[in-house]
Design an enzyme around this catalytic site. Structure first.
Site, mmCIF file in Angstrom:
data_model
loop_
_atom_site.group_PDB
_atom_site.id
_atom_site.type_symbol
_atom_site.label_atom_id
_atom_site.label_comp_id
_atom_site.label_asym_id
_atom_site.label_seq_id
_atom_site.Cartn_x
_atom_site.Cartn_y
_atom_site.Cartn_z
ATOM 1 N N GLU A 224 -5.606 0.634 3.333
ATOM 2 C CA GLU A 224 -5.918 1.698 4.303
ATOM 3 C C GLU A 224 -7.400 2.065 4.323
ATOM 4 O OE1 GLU A 224 -3.249 4.857 3.265
ATOM 5 O OE2 GLU A 224 -1.603 3.986 4.402
ATOM 6 N N GLU B 225 4.259 0.104 5.642
ATOM 7 C CA GLU B 225 4.696 1.254 4.845
ATOM 8 C C GLU B 225 5.257 2.326 5.766
ATOM 9 O OE1 GLU B 225 1.761 3.213 2.465
ATOM 10 O OE2 GLU B 225 0.756 1.351 1.946
HETATM 11 C C1 GLA Z 1 -0.396 5.582 1.920
HETATM 12 C C2 GLA Z 1 -0.808 4.608 0.838
HETATM 13 C C3 GLA Z 1 0.214 4.436 -0.236
HETATM 14 C C4 GLA Z 1 0.847 5.753 -0.595
HETATM 15 C C5 GLA Z 1 1.437 6.379 0.634
HETATM 16 C C6 GLA Z 1 2.163 7.673 0.353
HETATM 17 O O1 GLA Z 1 0.197 5.002 2.988
HETATM 18 O O2 GLA Z 1 -1.150 3.347 1.333
HETATM 19 O O3 GLA Z 1 -0.416 3.866 -1.352
HETATM 20 O O4 GLA Z 1 -0.127 6.595 -1.121
HETATM 21 O O5 GLA Z 1 0.408 6.650 1.547
HETATM 22 O O6 GLA Z 1 2.702 8.231 1.509
#
Ligand code: GLA
Length: 674
Positions: free
Chosen positions: A153, A312
């Site tokens: 991210e 995710e």
């Molecule tokens: C982000 C991160 C993950 C985790 C999630 C929690 O998407 O990439 O590592 O921290 O948030 O919601």
């Protein structure tokens, strides 16, 4: 743009982030057994493992990862392998404290969390390249390897760094962008407040200033920050492509404007082999499935319409919102399949097994703290089976009806200080127009403003485009002249790429196509409303904003009945060439937008979908393997949905006739017979 799928994956991706370094090795065996029980096909591994892989500088420990990948491979689980470059170890920062990022206010963010990165730091870039190379050399042709997951991210938790190294890098970036100091002074309008620069070395990042900083400087710095992170992504990607040919490389985006605002994903979408996205519901938001749909459409759009992958989301609560609201029964499946409907070739989660310690121990997981005797686990197993039944959906493309212009750079510019009203809000308008389109059952492709009219959509909607280049204005004019229908909301087309007002009356870039001039902005007081009257006595309410308009060819369709622009036009239509351009000069809420949108959609020749029930999503994917209609019932009652032709419902394995019944809260996916 090529489309790459995870190597060796024949089904939709299903699984999650897997952080085995948090667990003793005996747990790994249980993990793989449970993954098999749940129908997991792929997991993301190693995203935060740098300190475990390289406990001391130059001393690499791959033994544990060798054993883990072999175990996953033996279990038939594919691996999305992370480069851990979002978490340099403690030893790195001890040696290179200058690689810590510095905020606009001059605060240095310390080690002890994650993402403490100055993207301009040569020490960081070298260390990141070394660990990436080591991983690629060791695992580049590992049989379990399906995909490379670079970093994590980019853009959150921090993207911009204001340190001295970044300042020097910014100056190099500016020299490349503007060529000469004269051009930079001109672009930044530095005659204002005596800001002229006589030497490149005088230029700094827009650090905290006594009052409002130069907006063009800030905008360039935001572009620079996104570009610097992209350059670091490219460095890792190119190494991986060289050392691990044929394995797709991605980095997980966060395209939702509610989750990340610092990355220009239009510039990034073409740089990854496969767009992957992370999405988290704003749990307390009313009808949060609408913003989910928006994020999914945006993910598909930044990849040029190719299938993408939800890397995710959450099985239930997240730990970082004010209240960790649990998902209701069935909600996780609806969320997952809504992403699939809108082009994701799978549904993955953060994370596989809930952590016992650290900042995220109260985040839901596929395997929750409650273990397998839990609703979440049973729903995870069910979802795994459902995704197994949808394998043929892989690779097909979502069909959209309408284009919506969206531009991160315009959003950045509009959000800066001293705009005509603090209530102007690009994101809010984008979400409101999206919701109105969603409620008309129109599927959306997002497009960069330069390209919004070029993909053949009969309707292009521009919810908020404060910054529109002359080129974007010309492209939208051509689109309408050639027969398209355009719907534009207020405070669009105002400034160019340097945040300078286009010459002449507002809205400079769109004045001609809209057939009007703004004589005066009329921002409304907090809570003030204006009434607007329309055809057949239709009456709507606006707030936040109004305008005094002078028409140069446009026709008034709705008029202000009161307020500062009383008697004047509020919503207009301009017949231009073979098409028409609509303009909405006040803020209408989602419900009041509906009649305006309905008029523009009818103008565009879009058939009404009034036969579809409210809050029941109906989205199509089509391709070589067939046409698949996804029906997602977000309501508490059974819904009846007409189908274009009969088919087979894939989740229940039953025949579906021309009228499909979808139980309350359920999802159905019909493969049409023809
Ligand atoms: C982000 C991160 C993950 C985790 C999630 C929690 O998407 O990439 O590592 O921290 O948030 O919601």
């Amino acid at each position: 743009m090529s489309h790459a799928a995870p190597r060796g994956l024949r089904r939709l991706a299903f699984g999650g982030d897997y952080n085995p370094e948090q667990w003793p090795e005996e747990v790994w065996r249980e993990d793989v057994a449970l993954m098999r029980e749940a129908g997991v096909t792929m997991v993301s591994v190693g995203i935060f493992s740098w300190a475990r892989l390289e406990p001391r500088e130059g001393s690499l420990d791959f033994g544990w990862l060798d054993r883990l990948l072999d175990l996953l491979h033996a279990g038939g689980i594919r691996v999305d392998l992370g480069t851990p470059t979002v978490v340099p170890p403690a030893w790195f920062y001890r040696a290179h404290p200058e690689a810590l990022p510095v905020s606009r206010e001059g605060v240095t963010y310390e080690f002890g969390s994650r993402g403490a990165i100055c993207h301009s730091s040569p020490a960081y870039q070298e260390a990141a390249a070394r660990i990436t190379r080591a991983l690629a050399e060791r695992y580049g042709d590992h049989p379990a390897l399906a995909m490379w997951h670079v970093h994590n991210e980019y853009g959150v938790p921090v993207l911009e760094c204001y340190c001295a190294t970044s300042a020097a890098h910014f100056r190099r970036w500016l020299a490349e962008r503007h060529g000469t100091l004269e051009a930079l002074n001109d672009a930044w309008g530095t005659t204002f407040w005596g800001q002229a620069y006589g030497d490149w070395e005088e230029i700094q990042p827009p650090r905290a200033t006594p009052t409002v900083a130069n907006p063009a400087q800030r905008l360039d710095f935001a572009r620079f920050a996104s570009d610097s992170a992209l350059a670091n992504f490219r460095r890792e990607r190119d190494l991986l492509r060289e050392l691990s040919p044929g394995v797709p490389v991605t980095t997980n985006f966060m395209v939702s404007p509610t989750q990340c605002d610092s990355v220009d994903y239009w510039a990034w979408g073409g740089e990854v082999d496969l767009v992957t996205n992370d999405h988290y519901l704003v749990a307390e938001e009313d009808r949060n499935h609408v913003n989910l749909a928006m994020a999914a459409d945006l993910s598909r759009s930044v990849g040029g319409g190719r299938p993408w992958l939800l890397l995710e989301h959450s099985t239930s609560a997240v730990n970082w919102q004010p209240r960790g609201i649990a998902k209701a029964p069935g909600e996780m499946a609806r969320n997952s399949l809504a992403h699939v409907a809108r082009g994701s070739d799978g549904a993955m989660f953060f994370q596989w097994r809930a952590s016992r310690f650290g900042a995220e121990k109260f985040h839901s997981a596929m395997l929750p703290h409650a273990g397998t005797d839990s609703r979440i686990w049973r729903e995870v197993v069910e979802l795994g089976a459902d995704l197994g039944r949808l394998a043929d959906v892989r690779g097909t493309r979502t069909v959209a009806d309408v284009a919506v212009a969206w531009d991160w750079q315009s959003w950045w510019a509009q959000k800066l200080e001293w705009r005509p009203s603090q209530d102007l809000d690009t994101r809010e308008r984008a979400e409101a127009y999206y919701a109105a389109l969603f409620d008309r059952h129109l599927t959306v492709d997002f497009a960069h403003p330069d390209a919004a009219g070029s993909a053949g959509h009969p309707l292009v909607v521009v919810p908020a485009l404060y910054l529109a280049t002359a080129a974007a204005g010309a492209a939208l004019s051509r689109y309408v002249a050639d027969g398209g229908t355009l719907l534009v909301s207020y405070f669009s087309g105002i400034v160019d790429e340097h945040d300078a007002v286009h010459p002449g009356p507002h809205p400079g870039a769109l004045r001609e196509v809209l057939g009007l001039r703004v004589e005066e902005f009329q921002p409304l007081r907090a809570g003030q409303e204006v009434r607007i009257d329309g055809p057949d006595g239709a009456r709507l309410r606006g707030d936040v904003w109004a305008e005094t308009l002078l028409l140069d060819g446009a026709e008034p369709v709705w008029r202000y009945a009161d307020g500062p622009a009383a008697g004047g036009p509020a919503v207009t239509r301009h017949a231009y060439g073979r098409g028409a351009a609509w303009y909405v000069s006040t803020r209408l809420d989602r419900a009041d937008l509906d009649p305006v949108l309905a008029a523009a959609a009818a103008d565009a020749g879009l058939a009404s979908r009034d036969d579809l029930p409210h809050d029941v999503e109906v989205v199509r994917r089509t391709g070589e393997t067939g046409t698949f209609v996804f029906v997602i019932n977000h309501t508490g009652a059974e819904a009846k949905v007409p189908l274009a032709s009969p088919g087979t419902e894939l989740l229940t394995g039953t025949r579906a006739d021309a009228r499909l019944a979808v139980p309350a809260g359920a999802v159905r996916v019909v493969r049409l017979d023809d």
